[in-house]
Design a protein around this motif. Structure first.
Motif, PDB file in Angstrom:
ATOM      1  N   ASN A   3      37.863  34.370  48.995  1.00 53.83           N
ATOM      2  CA  ASN A   3      37.702  34.943  47.370  1.00 53.83           C
ATOM      3  C   ASN A   3      38.970  34.740  47.530  1.00 53.83           C
ATOM      4  O   ASN A   3      39.937  34.648  46.947  1.00 53.83           O
ATOM      5  N   ALA A   4      39.969  35.934  48.613  1.00 54.44           N
ATOM      6  CA  ALA A   4      41.658  36.166  48.812  1.00 54.44           C
ATOM      7  C   ALA A   4      42.617  34.644  48.729  1.00 54.44           C
ATOM      8  O   ALA A   4      43.194  34.498  47.821  1.00 54.44           O
ATOM      9  N   VAL A   5      42.129  33.626  49.455  1.00 51.81           N
ATOM     10  CA  VAL A   5      42.740  32.479  48.976  1.00 51.81           C
ATOM     11  C   VAL A   5      42.221  31.622  47.980  1.00 51.81           C
ATOM     12  O   VAL A   5      43.839  31.748  47.154  1.00 51.81           O
ATOM     13  N   ILE A   6      41.596  31.983  47.063  1.00 54.13           N
ATOM     14  CA  ILE A   6      41.452  30.989  46.004  1.00 54.13           C
ATOM     15  C   ILE A   6      42.125  31.784  44.724  1.00 54.13           C
ATOM     16  O   ILE A   6      43.072  31.244  44.333  1.00 54.13           O
ATOM     17  N   THR A   7      42.297  33.502  45.126  1.00 52.43           N
ATOM     18  CA  THR A   7      42.565  34.052  43.762  1.00 52.43           C
ATOM     19  C   THR A   7      44.631  33.992  44.161  1.00 52.43           C
ATOM     20  O   THR A   7      44.593  34.136  42.742  1.00 52.43           O
ATOM     21  N   ALA A   8      44.708  34.433  45.547  1.00 56.29           N
ATOM     22  CA  ALA A   8      46.003  34.122  45.628  1.00 56.29           C
ATOM     23  C   ALA A   8      46.821  33.231  45.413  1.00 56.29           C
ATOM     24  O   ALA A   8      47.700  32.676  44.546  1.00 56.29           O
ATOM     25  N   ARG A   9      46.277  32.108  45.436  1.00 60.31           N
ATOM     26  CA  ARG A   9      46.755  30.115  45.151  1.00 60.31           C
ATOM     27  C   ARG A   9      46.545  30.442  43.221  1.00 60.31           C
ATOM     28  O   ARG A   9      47.617  30.017  42.639  1.00 60.31           O
ATOM     29  N   PHE A  10      45.615  30.833  43.404  1.00 64.33           N
ATOM     30  CA  PHE A  10      44.658  31.101  41.531  1.00 64.33           C
ATOM     31  C   PHE A  10      46.506  31.483  40.921  1.00 64.33           C
ATOM     32  O   PHE A  10      46.538  30.838  39.528  1.00 64.33           O
ATOM     33  N   LEU A  11      46.570  32.861  40.836  1.00 68.77           N
ATOM     34  CA  LEU A  11      47.543  33.836  40.478  1.00 68.77           C
ATOM     35  C   LEU A  11      48.992  33.774  40.746  1.00 68.77           C
ATOM     36  O   LEU A  11      49.389  32.924  39.467  1.00 68.77           O
ATOM     37  N   LEU A  12      49.206  33.054  41.664  1.00 67.56           N
ATOM     38  CA  LEU A  12      50.614  32.141  41.489  1.00 67.56           C
ATOM     39  C   LEU A  12      51.254  30.373  40.828  1.00 67.56           C
ATOM     40  O   LEU A  12      51.737  30.552  40.651  1.00 67.56           O
ATOM     41  N   ASN A  40      42.568  42.417  37.583  1.00 65.53           N
ATOM     42  CA  ASN A  40      41.694  43.094  37.825  1.00 65.53           C
ATOM     43  C   ASN A  40      40.154  42.669  38.850  1.00 65.53           C
ATOM     44  O   ASN A  40      39.937  43.285  39.238  1.00 65.53           O
ATOM     45  N   PHE A  41      39.633  41.472  37.627  1.00 66.80           N
ATOM     46  CA  PHE A  41      38.921  40.825  38.532  1.00 66.80           C
ATOM     47  C   PHE A  41      39.043  39.960  39.082  1.00 66.80           C
ATOM     48  O   PHE A  41      38.393  40.216  40.815  1.00 66.80           O
ATOM     49  N   ALA A  42      40.324  39.749  39.921  1.00 67.18           N
ATOM     50  CA  ALA A  42      40.777  38.750  41.282  1.00 67.18           C
ATOM     51  C   ALA A  42      40.784  40.371  41.551  1.00 67.18           C
ATOM     52  O   ALA A  42      39.983  39.595  43.124  1.00 67.18           O
ATOM     53  N   LYS A  43      41.506  41.084  41.544  1.00 65.73           N
ATOM     54  CA  LYS A  43      40.952  42.157  42.875  1.00 65.73           C
ATOM     55  C   LYS A  43      39.451  42.810  43.387  1.00 65.73           C
ATOM     56  O   LYS A  43      38.889  42.740  44.373  1.00 65.73           O
ATOM     57  N   THR A  44      38.269  42.746  42.160  1.00 66.50           N
ATOM     58  CA  THR A  44      37.053  42.951  42.935  1.00 66.50           C
ATOM     59  C   THR A  44      36.130  42.228  43.825  1.00 66.50           C
ATOM     60  O   THR A  44      35.772  42.335  44.232  1.00 66.50           O
ATOM     61  N   CYS A  45      36.996  40.534  43.406  1.00 63.11           N
ATOM     62  CA  CYS A  45      36.636  39.613  44.458  1.00 63.11           C
ATOM     63  C   CYS A  45      36.972  39.466  45.687  1.00 63.11           C
ATOM     64  O   CYS A  45      36.693  39.011  46.323  1.00 63.11           O
ATOM     65  N   THR A  46      38.019  40.295  45.824  1.00 63.56           N
ATOM     66  CA  THR A  46      38.334  40.398  46.655  1.00 63.56           C
ATOM     67  C   THR A  46      38.356  41.853  47.732  1.00 63.56           C
ATOM     68  O   THR A  46      39.007  42.099  48.621  1.00 63.56           O
ATOM     69  N   ASN A  47      37.458  43.040  47.088  1.00 66.14           N
ATOM     70  CA  ASN A  47      38.035  44.294  47.997  1.00 66.14           C
ATOM     71  C   ASN A  47      36.079  44.055  49.072  1.00 66.14           C
ATOM     72  O   ASN A  47      36.111  42.908  49.399  1.00 66.14           O
ATOM     73  N   ASN A  48      35.715  45.665  49.125  1.00 66.84           N
ATOM     74  CA  ASN A  48      35.136  45.392  51.090  1.00 66.84           C
ATOM     75  C   ASN A  48      33.397  44.894  50.746  1.00 66.84           C
ATOM     76  O   ASN A  48      33.280  43.504  51.755  1.00 66.84           O
TER      77      ASN A  48
END
Length: 905
Positions: free
Chosen positions: A566-575, A548-556
Motif C-alpha cells: 500500500n505504501a509503494v502504491i500510494t507514495a507513487r500515486f501521490l507524486l 488522509n485516506f492514503a495514510k489510513t491505507c498505510t497504518n499499522n
C-alpha cells in the motif's frame, strides 16, 4: 369483526362476550365512526371545497342583496312621502289630455330605458372579450343607474307588476360585476401584458370598488407575485431556464408597470390610471350611450333628463403617490422577492445537476433586455438601481455552481478511493501479473511505444510517454488511476471553463452592439473570482481528504491490502498526481482570458504537500523494510556464529602480496602475505539481496531522504552485528581480518564522512575486531587492506550503487580509475571481460546529464601489460594518488573514456 359492526345482534353480543370485550367492541365501533367522519370531511373538503365556498358566497350575497333592496324600498317610500309633502299645496286639476300626454311620455321613457337594459349586456360582453374592462365597467355603471332610475320613476311594486323584464334583465347585468373583477385579476397576473391594459383594469377597479391608489398598488403587486409563484412552483412542461427567464421578465415588468400606471407615463406627470380616470370623470351617461348602436333621436327625445345629465364616473381627484410611501411598498416587495428566490428558485436550481445547465440558464437570463428608461425609473423612485438577475438570481446560480463543484469533486474522490481499494485488493495476490512492489516486469520490458516513431511538435512535452513513465516508476496501474481521476475532473472543468470564460457572446457584441444588452453581459462573469476561489479551496480540501485516506491505507493494520505494498502504491500515486493530472493543475490555473494571470502559489503548495506526503509514505515503507533487512542479515550473515562457519564461506579469494624487508645485513628479504581482496561471500549475498529488493521498487525514484534512511538502516544493522558478534565468537586472525575488511568496506561504501554517529559505530566495530588481531600483523596488513577496500568499493559501485548515499564524495576518495593502473603501468583486464574476472576495472554509473561546469579531463596513460601481482605498499600508494586531481565521478569517467576507449593508442 370491524367489517360487520352494522350487522351485530345486540342480544347475541351479550350472550357471547364478556363486559370487557363488549366495551372493547364499543371502542372499536366509536373509532370506526370517528374515522369515517374524518374521511367524509376530507372527501367533502377536497372535492366540494369550491362548491361549499360558492354556496357560502351565494348565501352572503343573498343576505346583502336583501338588505340593499330593503333600504332602496325604504328610500322610495321616503321620496314619495317627501314629494307629497312638498307638492300638497300645488295640486290643481289637470286637463285630461295633458295627463294622457304625460303618461305616454313616461311610458316611452320607461321603454327606452328597458331597451337599453336589454341591449347593454352584449356591449359589456364585447368589451370584456376585447379586454377593455374600463369601458365595460362604465357600461355596467350606466345600466345600474338606469335600473335605479326606473325604480324611482315607476316604483318598486308597479315595476315588478308592469315590467317584470326589468328585474330579470338586471339579474343578468348584476353578474357582470364579478365577471369584470375576475377578468381584471386575470389580466393583472398575466405573463405578458402592456401597461395600458394594466392601467385599464386598475381604473375599472376604481370605478367598481372605489379603491384608493394604495389599494391598487397592493393589488397589482399581489397579483404579479401570484404570477411569479404560478410560473415557478406550478407543475408544467417549461424547463428551468424558461421558468427563471419568465420570472425575471415579470419582475422587471412589474417595476415598469408600477412606474407607468402610478408615476409617469410618456413624459406626463401622473400615471396612466390617473389619466384614464381624469379623462372620463366628467363624461355623462348620454355621451357614453351615444357611442353605442342606439337610435340617437330616441335617446335624445325620450331618455329622462336625470339620466342624460348624470355623471356616473365622477370621483374625487386622485393624488399621485408620495415618494416615501411608494419606496416603502417597493422595498417591502423586494424583500418578498429576495425571500421567494432564496426559497423557491433554490429548489428549482437543485434540479440542475451540471454546470453546463446553469450556463444555459444564465444565457437565457442575460438575454433579457431591460426597458430603455430603466435607469430613469429608479432615479424617480429615489432608490438604488436594481438588476434582478444580479441581485437575486446570480448569487443563487453561483451557490449552485459551488455545490455542483463540491458534488463532482466528492464523486471523483469517492471513485478514486474505490479504484485504489480495488487495486490494493488485487496486488496482494501472488498470481497478480502486474505487481506494484516489484516493477521489474514493467521497467525492464521493451515496448514499441517506449520511443515514439515521430517526434511531433509537442512531443517533448508529452508527460505520458512510455519510456518516461518507466524512468519515473509509474506503472500502468498508476497511469490508469491518474487517467480515471483526470477524466472525472475533465468533465467538471470543461463545463466550468465554458461557464467562466465563454467568449462567443463577445464576438456577437462586435457584430451587433446596438441590439445587445451590454449591462447584463458585463455582470455575467461577476462571480468568476468567487467560483475560482471556491474551486481551489475545494480542490485543496479534497486532496487533503485523499491524503488522509492514503495514510489510513498505510497504518499499522490497514483495512485494505498489505501495508508495505500500500505504501509503494500510494507514495507513487501521490507524486504522480503532480505531473500526470493536468486537470488537477487546471483547478488552480483555470484561465482563458488574455492578460488575466492567476497565481500558482496554491498549486505549488499542493505539489509540495503531495511530494511531502509521498516522501512520508515512502518513509513508512522504509520502516516496514527494516524487518526485511533483519531477515536478510539473519539469513545470509548470522545464520550461524562466525566461528562455526566453514572457512571458505567466511573468506573469499585473497590477494598474494610480496613485501621486502631489510634484514640488517645488507640483504632484503622477500615475504609473501595474503590480504583480503573483496568482501566476504555472506556480506556480498546480504548486500545483493538488499540491492535486489531496492531494484524491485526502482530505487532512483525513491526520495533521497528515504533512500538514505534505508542505507543507514542497512549499515546500522551490519555494524551492530559486527560490534557484538566477534566478542561472542572464537575467531582466528584470518577470519578477523576478513571481518575487519567487511566493516571497512561497508563503512566506506555506505557511510558519508559527515555522519558522525555511524562513523563512531564503525570505529567501535573495528575496535571489537582488532582485539582478535596481532597489533604487529595489523600494522603490516592495514595499508593493503585499506587499498583493497577502496578497490572493492570501486568495483562495487555499478552493482551496489543504490547503497551509496555519497557518490561524489566517494569518487573523490577513490580517485580516477586507479584500478586500471598498477606500479608497472600495465593495463589490466579489458572492459569486455570486466564482469568475468576478479580484477575487473569497474566504473561509476553513467550520468544522465552533462556536468554543470566544465571540469578538466584526466589523461591516464594506457598500460601495456597485464599484471595482477602487487608490489610494495609504497607502489600501491602511488597508484592511488591519481585521484587527487579528480573533481567528480562523472568527470573521471568521461575523462577515462575519452583517453582510453576513444583515443589513439
Amino acid at each position: 369483526m370491524t367489517t360487520n359492526y352494522l350487522d351485530l345482534d345486540i342480544n347475541k353480543l351479550f350472550e357471547e362476550y364478556t363486559i370487557k370485550e363488549i366495551e372493547g367492541i364499543q371502542k372499536k365501533i366509536q373509532q370506526e365512526s370517528d374515522r369515517k367522519k374524518i374521511e367524509l370531511r376530507t372527501l367533502v373538503g377536497e372535492r366540494y371545497r369550491d362548491l361549499i365556498l360558492a354556496a357560502d358566497t351565494i348565501g352572503k350575497m343573498k343576505i346583502t342583496s336583501e338588505r340593499v333592496i330593503s333600504r332602496i324600498t325604504n328610500l322610495e317610500d321616503k321620496f314619495r312621502e317627501l314629494q307629497k309633502k312638498y307638492l300638497i299645496g300645488f295640486k290643481i286639476d289637470s286637463v285630461q289630455n295633458e295627463d294622457d300626454r304625460n303618461i305616454e311620455t313616461s311610458q316611452n321613457s320607461v321603454i327606452i330605458q328597458i331597451k337599453i337594459l336589454m341591449d347593454i349586456p352584449q356591449y359589456i360582453w364585447s368589451n370584456i372579450e376585447n379586454k377593455d374592462l374600463l369601458f365595460a365597467t362604465q357600461l355596467y355603471l350606466v345600466a345600474q343607474h338606469i335600473n335605479y332610475s326606473l325604480l324611482f320613476e315607476v316604483g318598486n311594486t308597479d315595476l315588478a307588476l308592469k315590467y317584470p323584464i326589468v328585474s330579470k334583465q338586471w339579474d343578468v347585468i348584476s353578474q357582470f360585476k364579478n365577471i369584470i373583477f375576475t377578468e381584471c385579476n386575470n389580466v393583472l397576473q398575466s405573463l405578458s401584458v402592456e401597461s395600458g391594459s394594466i392601467a385599464n383594469c386598475l381604473a375599472a377597479l376604481v370605478l367598481l370598488n372605489g379603491s384608493s391608489f394604495s389599494d391598487l398598488l397592493d393589488k397589482l403587486i399581489s397579483l404579479r407575485n401570484h404570477a411569479v409563484k404560478s410560473i415557478v412552483t406550478d407543475e408544467n412542461d417549461n424547463s428551468v431556464k424558461k421558468k427563471i427567464k419568465s420570472c425575471i421578465e415579470i419582475l422587471i415588468q412589474t417595476i415598469s408597470l408600477i412606474y407607468s400606471c402610478f408615476i409617469n407615463s410618456d413624459g406626463k406627470s401622473g400615471g396612466l390610471v390617473s389619466q384614464y380616470l381624469t379623462k372620463i370623470q366628467d363624461q355623462e351617461a348620454y355621451s357614453l350611450l351615444s357611442q353605442l348602436d342606439f337610435n340617437q333621436e330616441l335617446l335624445k327625445e325620450f331618455l329622462p333628463l336625470v339620466t342624460k345629465q348624470h355623471k356616473p364616473f365622477a370621483a374625487n381627484s386622485f393624488e399621485n403617490f408620495c415618494v416615501p410611501d411608494l419606496q416603502k411598498s417597493i422595498k417591502s416587495w423586494l424583500e418578498w422577492v429576495a425571500e421567494f428566490c432564496n426559497r423557491e428558485i433554490t429548489k428549482l436550481l437543485d434540479l440542475i445537476i451540471s454546470i453546463k445547465g446553469l450556463y444555459y440558464v444564465r444565457e437565457e437570463a442575460v438575454s433579457i433586455n431591460l426597458p430603455e428608461n430603466w435607469n430613469s425609473i429608479w432615479e424617480e423612485l429615489s432608490l438604488p438601481r436594481i438588476t434582478f438577475w444580479v441581485e437575486f438570481f446570480q448569487p443563487l446560480i453561483s451557490h449552485r455552481v459551488k455545490r455542483i463543484i463540491d458534488d463532482k469533486w466528492m464523486e471523483t474522490t469517492i471513485a478514486l478511493k474505490s479504484d485504489i481499494i480495488e487495486l490494493l485488493g488485487k496486488v496482494i495476490h501472488d498470481k497478480f501479473e502486474y505487481p506494484e512492489h516489484d516493477l521489474r516486469w514493467f521497467v525492464w520490458k521493451d515496448s514499441p511505444s517506449d520511443i515514439p516513431q515521430k517526434l511531433t511538435k509537442n512531443g517533448g512535452l508529452d508527460n505520458k510517454r512510455s519510456l518516461l513513465m518507466k524512468t519515473k516508476g509509474y506503472s500502468p496501474n498508476i497511469l490508469k488511476l491518474c487517467e480515471n481521476f483526470d477524466s472525472s475532473l475533465h468533465a467538471l472543468l470543461e463545463d466550468l471553463e465554458q461557464y467562466l470564460y465563454e467568449t462567443e457572446r463577445v464576438m456577437s457584441i462586435k457584430d451587433n452592439l446596438l441590439s445587445t444588452n451590454i449591462y447584463l453581459i458585463s455582470d455575467s462573469f461577476s462571480d468568476r473570482a468567487e467560483i475560482q476561489e471556491h474551486l481551489q479551496t475545494v480542490s485543496i480540501s479534497m486532496i487533503e481528504d485523499f491524503i488522509n485516506f492514503a495514510k489510513t491505507c498505510t497504518n499499522n493494520k490497514p483495512e485494505y491490502g498489505q501495508r508495505d505494498i500500500n505504501a509503494v502504491i500510494t507514495a507513487r500515486f501521490l507524486l504522480a498526481l503532480t505531473t500526470l493530472s493536468s486537470n488537477l493543475n487546471k483547478c488552480f490555473t483555470l484561465s482563458k482570458v488574455s492578460g488575466l494571470t492567476i497565481t500558482n502559489a496554491r498549486w505549488q503548495s499542493v505539489c509540495d504537500k503531495l511530494k511531502e506526503e509521498s516522501t512520508f509514505v515512502w518513509s513508512i515503507w522504509a520502516k516496514t523494510y527494516k524487518i526485511k533487512i533483519s531477515e536478510h542479515r539473519e539469513r545470509f550473515i548470522s545464520k550461524e556464529s562466525l566461528d562455526g562457519y566453514p572457512i571458505h564461506l567466511v573468506i573469499s579469494e585473497w590477494e598474494k602480496v610480496i613485501i621486502e624487508e631489510d634484514s640488517g645485513e645488507g640483504r632484503r628479504i622477500k615475504s609473501e602475505i595474503l590480504v583480503p581482496y573483496q568482501p566476504s561471500i555472506q556480506l556480498q549475498k546480504f548486500l545483493t539481496a538488499i540491492n535486489k529488493d531496492l531494484n524491485k521498487v526502482i530505487p532512483h525514484t525513491l526520495p533521497k531522504k528515504v533512500l538514505h534512511e534505508i542505507i543507514e538502516d542497512v549499515v546500522t544493522e551490519l555494524l551492530n552485528y559486527y560490534l557484538t558478534a566477534p566478542g561472542n565468537a572464537k575467531l582466528s586472525q584470518k577470519q578477523a581480518l576478513q571481518v575487519l575488511f567487511d566493516i571497512k568496506y561497508s563503512s566506506l561504501l555506505m557511510i558519508p564522512r559527515e555522519n558522525k554517529i555511524l562513523s563512531d559505530l564503525s570505529t567501535k566495530a573495528c575496535d571489537s575486531v582488532l582485539s582478535k588481531i596481532d597489533p604487529f600483523d595489523y600494522d603490516v596488513f592495514n595499508p593493503f587492506i585499506h587499498t583493497n577496500v577502496k578497490k572493492s568499493v570501486q568495483r562495487s559501485l555499478l552493482i551496489l550503487g543504490n547503497l551509496v548515499p555519497h557518490l561524489e564524495q566517494l569518487h573523490t576518495i577513490l580517485g580516477a580509475r586507479s584500478e586500471y593502473n598498477n606500479a608497472e603501468g600495465v593495463k589490466s583486464d579489458l572492459p569486455s571481460v570486466l564482469a568475468l574476472c576478479t580484477g575487473a576495472p569497474w566504473f561509476p554509473p553513467l550520468t544522465v546529464t552533462a556536468p554543470a561546469r566544465n571540469l578538466p579531463l584526466v589523461t591516464v596513460p594506457m598500460p601495456e601489460k597485464t599484471q595482477r601481482k602487487k608490489t610494495t605498499n609504497k607502489e600501491n600508494t602511488k597508484s592511488d594518488s591519481t585521484g587527487a586531481t579528480i573533481k567528480s565521478g562523472a568527470a573521471a569517467f568521461f575523462g577515462a573514456m575519452g583517453s582510453d576507449w576513444f583515443g589513439s593508442s
